[in-house]
Scaffold this active site. Structure first.
Site, PDB file in Angstrom:
ATOM      1  N   CYS A   1      17.995  24.620   9.154  1.00 13.38           N
ATOM      2  CA  CYS A   1      18.000  26.011   8.690  1.00 13.38           C
ATOM      3  C   CYS A   1      19.242  26.270   7.842  1.00 13.38           C
ATOM      4  O   CYS A   1      19.495  25.553   6.883  1.00 13.38           O
ATOM      5  CB  CYS A   1      17.912  26.948   9.891  1.00 13.38           C
ATOM      6  SG  CYS A   1      17.728  28.695   9.492  1.00 13.38           S
TER       7      CYS A   1
ATOM      8  N   GLU B   1      11.693  22.300   9.129  1.00 12.80           N
ATOM      9  CA  GLU B   1      12.082  22.933  10.388  1.00 12.80           C
ATOM     10  C   GLU B   1      10.856  23.503  11.105  1.00 12.80           C
ATOM     11  O   GLU B   1       9.996  24.129  10.485  1.00 12.80           O
ATOM     12  CB  GLU B   1      13.076  24.063  10.091  1.00 12.80           C
ATOM     13  CG  GLU B   1      13.474  24.891  11.296  1.00 12.80           C
ATOM     14  CD  GLU B   1      14.273  26.123  10.918  1.00 12.80           C
ATOM     15  OE1 GLU B   1      14.911  26.701  11.814  1.00 12.80           O
ATOM     16  OE2 GLU B   1      14.250  26.509   9.732  1.00 12.80           O
TER      17      GLU B   1
ATOM     18  N   LYS C   1      20.276  21.864  16.782  1.00  5.83           N
ATOM     19  CA  LYS C   1      21.022  22.775  15.913  1.00  5.83           C
ATOM     20  C   LYS C   1      22.213  23.358  16.655  1.00  5.83           C
ATOM     21  O   LYS C   1      22.069  23.925  17.744  1.00  5.83           O
ATOM     22  CB  LYS C   1      20.098  23.888  15.416  1.00  5.83           C
ATOM     23  CG  LYS C   1      20.749  24.804  14.387  1.00  5.83           C
ATOM     24  CD  LYS C   1      19.765  25.868  13.934  1.00  5.83           C
ATOM     25  CE  LYS C   1      20.401  26.782  12.904  1.00  5.83           C
ATOM     26  NZ  LYS C   1      19.497  27.891  12.514  1.00  5.83           N
TER      27      LYS C   1
END
Length: 522
Positions: free
Chosen positions: A394, A280, A344
């Site tokens: 994440c 990430e 995301k």
């Protein structure tokens, strides 16, 4: 039972639950004893035996404050060290988080005692149902939920026990663990010659429950589906750059940080790879969502004669034409052309955006390096060479419904790109790995984790951790996975058991409330 004994028993359960999780204290990693989770609640459940509902709530709150405090302490470091919040504010926010998640679980024993006392029902049935309902709500409320450190997390290495989650999800395992803990509490009371209703029936039911779980687990662990044998392999590499969190957004170090990953790619030049994964936010600059390609040299392919032409998945901050930012993952081919991107969809409150900004004005420092992100809206997998990869950025892998959505949308394996450097040498990286194991088993998919500072890993569809990195070390891991097509019952049906638990809990509350109102009027 005297109050001080109840307090000691509740505290003992808090300590036991805490140490059933992966735990790091003051840099020391405690041995893992996940099996403790099946007995950890026994002292607490003995303490609340015959307690008034309010007393049951207070004792459970004390216990859960200990185990959540012991497993979520790392939130303080993220806020104070990297969020640049004061020690007082960071401690206050951490305590408030622990208090909040403790409130969820504390409601379950209270409701079970209340319904059992004023309506009817055995606590051994009511408690697991209401515990599941509370955990299910915590998955969504507030701020999009935070289901970290549920009791099932302790079982990630107890492979025979966790196979059942491909049928009933992690909530089914929570139900079984709370049931067994309640039964053992009643067994202790029985041995002390205290009255226990329907003990023989409870013994038989508990024995059957455990036998079914273990038999199913054994059958799954020792049976390889024919589809698994027929599927082709994918060779992957994960590069763990171990970039210090304070250096990630330092413009003066951007080139040096990028070189860490490009040199890692160079070391893989003779490996027959299909996919290379960077963590990430590993790309140290914003990438526009309108971007069509990068130079191959930017991805580390300078002057390389490749055995294969690998694709690269990397995390980066994406910039929309409007100026809005997203936490994203980009898929490139070996020539640097973008093959797809994932934005995301489940953002971290106070980390990637500040909910209720006027109320939580003090938390805006946490998002200062990148500003407020906007969320994505699609869970479609990214495709390369006919393989479909579900991307989780994440902590998206801690939410069962997100992995389920991307697998249901066609993902043949899951890839989690994350950065846990925020939390330092703490329990968080190990706990994050533990949670991700369940996503692999629930959906019967390989889970590949590429992290900035660890723990990078490959998890197979049965929850076996095939390889894992150490934390806060640079490493390159190469492994083989299998893209799979079959959908598990859980992937198909979702959290039907959890929804049933919520419905049953609401029904019991309504019926008990009506009865109490009638009694008060009479």
């Amino acid at each position: 039972m005297r109050t001080y004994k109840q307090i000691l028993l509740a505290a003992a359960s808090g300590v036991l639950v805490c140490f059933s999780f992966p735990t790091v204290l003051f840099g020391w990693k405690a041995p893992e004893f996940g099996v403790i989770g099946w007995v950890a609640l026994v002292p607490l459940l003995i303490a609340v035996r015959d307690s008034a509902p309010r007393r049951a709530f207070v004792l459970t709150f004390l216990s859960s404050m200990i185990w959540y405090g012991g497993s979520l302490y790392w939130v303080f470091r993220a806020m104070h060290t990297y969020g640049k919040m004061s020690a007082f504010t960071s401690a206050l926010v951490t305590v408030l988080l622990v208090v909040f998640v403790s409130l969820y679980i504390s409601v379950a024993p209270m409701l079970a005692r209340w319904v059992s006392k004023y309506f009817r029902g055995e606590v051994i049935v009511l408690l697991p149902v209401m515990w599941v309902a509370a955990e299910f709500c915590r998955n969504y409320i507030p701020f999009n939920g935070f289901p970290w450190s549920n009791i099932a997390m302790s079982q990630y290495k107890v492979l025979p026990a966790i196979q059942m989650v491909d049928l009933v999800g992690i909530y089914g395992l929570i139900f079984a663990m709370v049931w067994v803990n309640q039964y053992l509490a009643e067994l202790v009371l029985r041995l002390r010659r205290e009255p226990v209703n329907n003990f023989a029936q409870k013994t038989v039911t508990t024995a059957v429950l455990l036998a079914v779980i273990l038999a199913y687990g054994a059958a799954k662990l020792y049976t390889v589906p024919s589809s698994f044998k027929r599927a082709p392999n994918i060779n992957i590499a994960m590069i763990q750059g171990n970039i210090e969190q304070g250096d990630k957004w330092n413009e003066k170090m951007a080139q040096e940080n990028l070189d860490v990953y490009r040199s890692g790619v160079q070391k893989l030049r003779n490996a027959p790879l299909d996919l290379i994964i960077w963590p990430e936010a590993s790309y140290p600059a914003y990438l526009k969502t309108t971007l069509a390609s990068l130079r191959p040299q930017t991805l580390g392919f300078t002057g390389m004669e490749l055995t294969r032409q690998p694709y690269t998945l990397l995390g980066a901050v994406a910039e929309e034409p409007t100026g809005d930012m997203r936490n994203s993952a980009f898929l490139f081919d070996a020539r640097g052309r973008i093959e797809g991107m994932y934005h995301k969809a489940h953002l971290v409150p106070f980390g990637e955006y500040v909910p209720y900004r006027k109320l939580f004005f003090f938390a805006k420092k946490l998002t200062a390096p990148v500003g407020n992100f906007i969320e994505g809206s699609s869970y479609e997998p990214l495709e390369f060479d006919g393989n479909r990869m579900g991307v989780l950025i994440c902590y998206e892998d801690i939410f069962p419904e997100i992995s389920r959505k991307t697998v249901k949308a066609g993902a043949q394996f899951l890839a989690n790109v994350t950065n846990d450097a925020w939390y330092g040498v703490s329990s968080a990286p190990y706990q994050h790995l533990a949670i991700s194991v369940f996503r692999a088993v629930e959906n019967r998919r390989f889970m590949v984790r590429a992290t900035n500072s660890g723990v990078s890993a490959v998890v197979d569809p049965w929850g076996r951790i095939l390889m894992q990195s150490k934390i806060f070390e640079r490493s390159i891991m190469v492994g083989t996975i299998v893209p799979l097509e079959d959908l598990s019952p859980y992937t198909r049906l979702g959290d039907w058991l959890a929804w049933g638990a919520v419905a049953y809990t609401l029904f019991c509350i309504a019926i008990t409330a009506v009865r109490r109102i009638k009694e008060a009027r009479e």
